[in-house]
Every structure is written in structure tokens, then in C-alpha cells.
Design an enzyme around this catalytic site. Structure first.
Site, short mmCIF file in Angstrom:
data_model
loop_
_atom_site.label_atom_id
_atom_site.label_comp_id
_atom_site.label_asym_id
_atom_site.label_seq_id
_atom_site.Cartn_x
_atom_site.Cartn_y
_atom_site.Cartn_z
CB SER A 1 -0.63 -4.72 -4.43
OG SER A 1 -1.55 -3.83 -3.87
CG HIS B 1 0.81 2.29 13.58
ND1 HIS B 1 1.07 3.19 14.59
CD2 HIS B 1 -0.54 2.07 13.61
CE1 HIS B 1 -0.07 3.51 15.20
NE2 HIS B 1 -1.05 2.84 14.62
N GLY C 1 0.83 -1.19 0.00
CA GLY C 1 0.00 0.00 0.00
C GLY C 1 0.87 1.25 0.00
CD GLU D 1 -3.67 7.75 12.51
OE1 GLU D 1 -2.72 7.31 11.86
OE2 GLU D 1 -4.51 7.02 13.10
CD GLU E 1 -12.37 32.44 1.58
OE1 GLU E 1 -11.69 32.43 2.63
OE2 GLU E 1 -12.04 33.09 0.57
CG ASP F 1 0.01 7.33 14.28
OD1 ASP F 1 0.65 8.06 13.52
OD2 ASP F 1 -0.85 6.51 13.87
NE ARG G 1 -5.97 -10.93 -1.58
CZ ARG G 1 -6.06 -9.63 -1.35
NH1 ARG G 1 -5.32 -9.06 -0.43
NH2 ARG G 1 -6.94 -8.90 -2.04
CD GLU H 1 -7.93 -2.54 8.69
OE1 GLU H 1 -8.33 -2.25 7.55
OE2 GLU H 1 -7.11 -1.86 9.34
CD GLU I 1 -7.92 31.08 0.62
OE1 GLU I 1 -7.21 31.59 1.52
OE2 GLU I 1 -8.77 31.72 -0.02
#
Length: 338
Positions: free
Chosen positions: A52, A107, A25, A194, A226, A190, A47, A83, A230
Site C-alpha cells: 500500500s 470499529h 485499506g 455482518e 434471479e 456490527d 510498514r 485481527e 437482481e
């Protein structure tokens, strides 16, 4: 806090090691490509029917089924979604672990909350870039790097810190800074960041601003510029030199409005909510909720994602971005490749 740079890392520690990147990923593609370009022997574990697989092959990388890649490797870097990781670990990775091998993470989620418990004779470390994988890759290709966090959870071989530091340098982290931390500190800060600021807090602030202007009768296009467009301009100024740098750059009117009205939006109720979010992270409540959601088939997650896609801000944004073709040529994310 200890901080390390390229000069502190010994990449020769990776010279005779085989590295398996499990997952391709955002982070997986960046780690694999940066390691390869740093001269490391790397393969991607996926797999067989993964979409991918072709992407990794097209990038010139060696690809193998997950279990085979894990068996071949001295260092196994787990970069699958949080997960899914414990299931992949139990079925494909754990049987390949032997004394002296290294199990690495981008992570700390699964180690910290004990969804994965590694054998005591296996080295466990973390290299966590403080930025999305697409930025990790783009910065590396331009001779720069994204700062990384380094943590060691188990060190039976006695050199896990040095190996982790070498890994961090090989993906470009040593060009910026590699900061020493713990799995606990990285994971909890972390998740909190998030949820309360970077993703949850920011997106709700953006949508609330957009909705407030549209409900008051202003054109959705004006509200988008706005309250969405920006944001990047302001964040870039903060990224470059902190909040003070941003306030120096904007008008006096904007700075005064910032300092007198900001705390009305982010006041005590918001701060109390942040403290509760942090408590839920620290206790493991959020982690368990998320894993249970995944194991139930993600019904609420899919519903929330679909609801977000239907928000008018998405349609307005798609239309306005079509008038700015330069955005397409400057994209970090190319879904066909990474």
C-alpha cells in the site's frame, strides 16, 4: 440517540493537530484522502514493505513507517484489520502514546474486547462510517457523505467528543448524520449484522437459491440473474425508502410471494440461529475464536476462502459480468489504487 451534522462540528479543533492513519485499506484510504481534502494535516502509517506504500504515495499522501507516523501525530486512527491490530498497537503505537494524545478507531472490536487497553491519560474515541471505505470516499467526492457512529471511551482532555465530531465531519459524516453510540453497542451490533444478515446471511441465502435452481435443472445463467444480479435492484429500493418502498415498486405477485413465503425461508430455526450468533458475539466467544484463528496462521480461514472461490456461482458471475462492460466503469473498488 443524539444525532449531529456539519453545523454541530468545529473543524478548527483539527487545525493544529497532526493525524496519522494507520493502514491504507478500504477505510484507511478513504479517511486519509477525505481528511486531506478537508484541510487536515494527515500522514499514513505503514510498514516499509507494504504494497500500500506506493498506492498512498501515488494518491499524493505523506507516508511514514507506522511507529514514526504515531510519534508525529496528535490523533492516531487505527484502521488496520481487527485481527492484526493489537500486535501493531503493542509494537508500534503504544510506545508513541503520551498524555493528551488521542487514539481513535473505525470499529470498536479491540477496545470492547480488551485486546487493546489504552493508558488512562490518552483520549480514546471511535468514528465508524456505516459503509465500506470505497463508498465513504466516493460519496465525499460527490459532495455527500456516509453516516458515521461516534463513541468516546476515555476523555482525560475533556474535549474528546468535540474532536471526534470534528473528525467525523472532516471525512464527510456530518453531511449525512453522525450518531452517538458506545463501543459496546457498535461492536456487538456490527458483528451480528455482518454475520447474520449483511455478509453471512445474505451470501448463504444467495448461494442456496442459486444451488436450488441449478439442481432443479434450470440454467446457471438464469439462476445467477434471479438470485444474484437482481439483489442490487431490490436492495437499492430498500436503501432508498425502506421495505415498504421496495414492495411498492415490485409487482403485486412479488409482494404477495414476499409476504407469504419469506417467513418459510427465514423461520424459527433461522431466528434461533441469529440469537445464538448474537450470544456468541456478546460473550466474546466469536472475538476470541477469530483472534486464535489469526494467531494460528489462518488455516481454516484460508480453506473457507478457497472453497468459496471454487463455487460455480463465481465462474457464472464472471462470465455474465463480462457482457456488461458498464459495470467496470462504475466500480467503487479499484485494487490498483485502494
Amino acid at each position: 440517540m443524539k444525532i449531529y451534522y456539519d453545523r454541530d462540528a468545529d473543524l478548527s479543533l483539527l487545525a493544529k493537530k497532526k493525524v496519522a492513519i494507520i493502514g491504507f485499506g478500504s477505510q484507511g484510504h478513504a479517511h486519509a484522502l477525505n481528511l486531506r481534502d478537508s484541510g487536515v494535516d494527515v500522514r499514513v502509517g505503514l510498514r516499509q514493505n507494504s504494497p500500500s506504500w506506493a498506492k498512498a504515495i501515488n494518491q499524493g499522501l505523506a507516508v511514514a513507517e507506522t511507529a514514526q507516523a504515531a510519534r508525529e501525530a496528535d490523533i492516531i486512527m487505527m484502521l488496520t484489520p481487527d485481527e492484526m491490530m493489537s500486535e501493531i498497537y503493542q509494537a508500534q503505537i503504544a510506545p508513541a502514546l503520551k498524555a493528551g494524545k488521542s487514539l481513535a478507531f473505525g470499529h470498536g472490536f479491540n477496545i470492547h474486547f480488551k485486546f487493546i487497553v489504552a493508558p488512562p491519560d490518552v483520549n480514546v474515541f471511535m468514528i465508524a462510517p456505516k459503509g465500506p471505505g470505497h463508498l465513504v470516499r466516493s460519496e465525499y467526492t460527490q459532495g455527500r457523505g456516509v453516516p458515521c457512529l461516534l463513541a468516546v471511551h476515555q476523555d482525560p482532555s475533556g474535549n474528546t467528543h468535540q474532536v471526534g465530531l470534528a473528525y467525523g465531519a472532516a471525512i464527510g459524516g456530518g453531511r449525512a448524520a453522525i450518531l452517538e453510540t458506545t463501543f459496546k453497542e457498535e461492536t456487538e451490533t456490527d458483528l451480528f449484522g455482518e454475520q447474520s444478515v449483511l455478509c453471512g446471511g445474505l451470501t448463504e441465502l444467495i448461494r442456496a437459491g442459486f444451488e436450488t435452481l441449478v439442481e432443479a435443472g434450470y440454467a446457471p445463467e438464469m439462476a445467477y440473474f434471479e438470485c444474484v444480479h437482481e439483489v442490487k435492484l431490490i436492495v437499492d429500493l430498500i436503501y432508498e425508502g425502506g421495505i415498504r418502498n421496495m414492495r411498492y415498486s415490485v409487482s403485486n405477485t412479488a409482494e404477495y410471494g414476499d409476504m407469504t413465503r419469506g417467513k418459510k425461508v427465514i423461520g424459527e430455526p433461522s431466528r434461533a440461529a441469529m440469537k445464538q450468533i448474537l450470544a456468541d458475539v456478546q460473550s466474546g466467544k466469536f472475538a476470541n475464536e477469530w483472534i486464535q484463528e489469526y494467531r494460528a496462521g489462518l488455516p481454516r480461514f484460508r480453506e473457507l476462502r478457497a472453497e468459496a472461490e471454487r463455487h460455480p456461482i463465481e465462474a457464472v458471475g464472471n462470465r455474465l459480468r463480462s457482457f456488461m462492460p458498464w459495470l467496470e466503469s462504475q466500480r467503487l473498488v479499484d485494487r490498483a489504487k485502494n
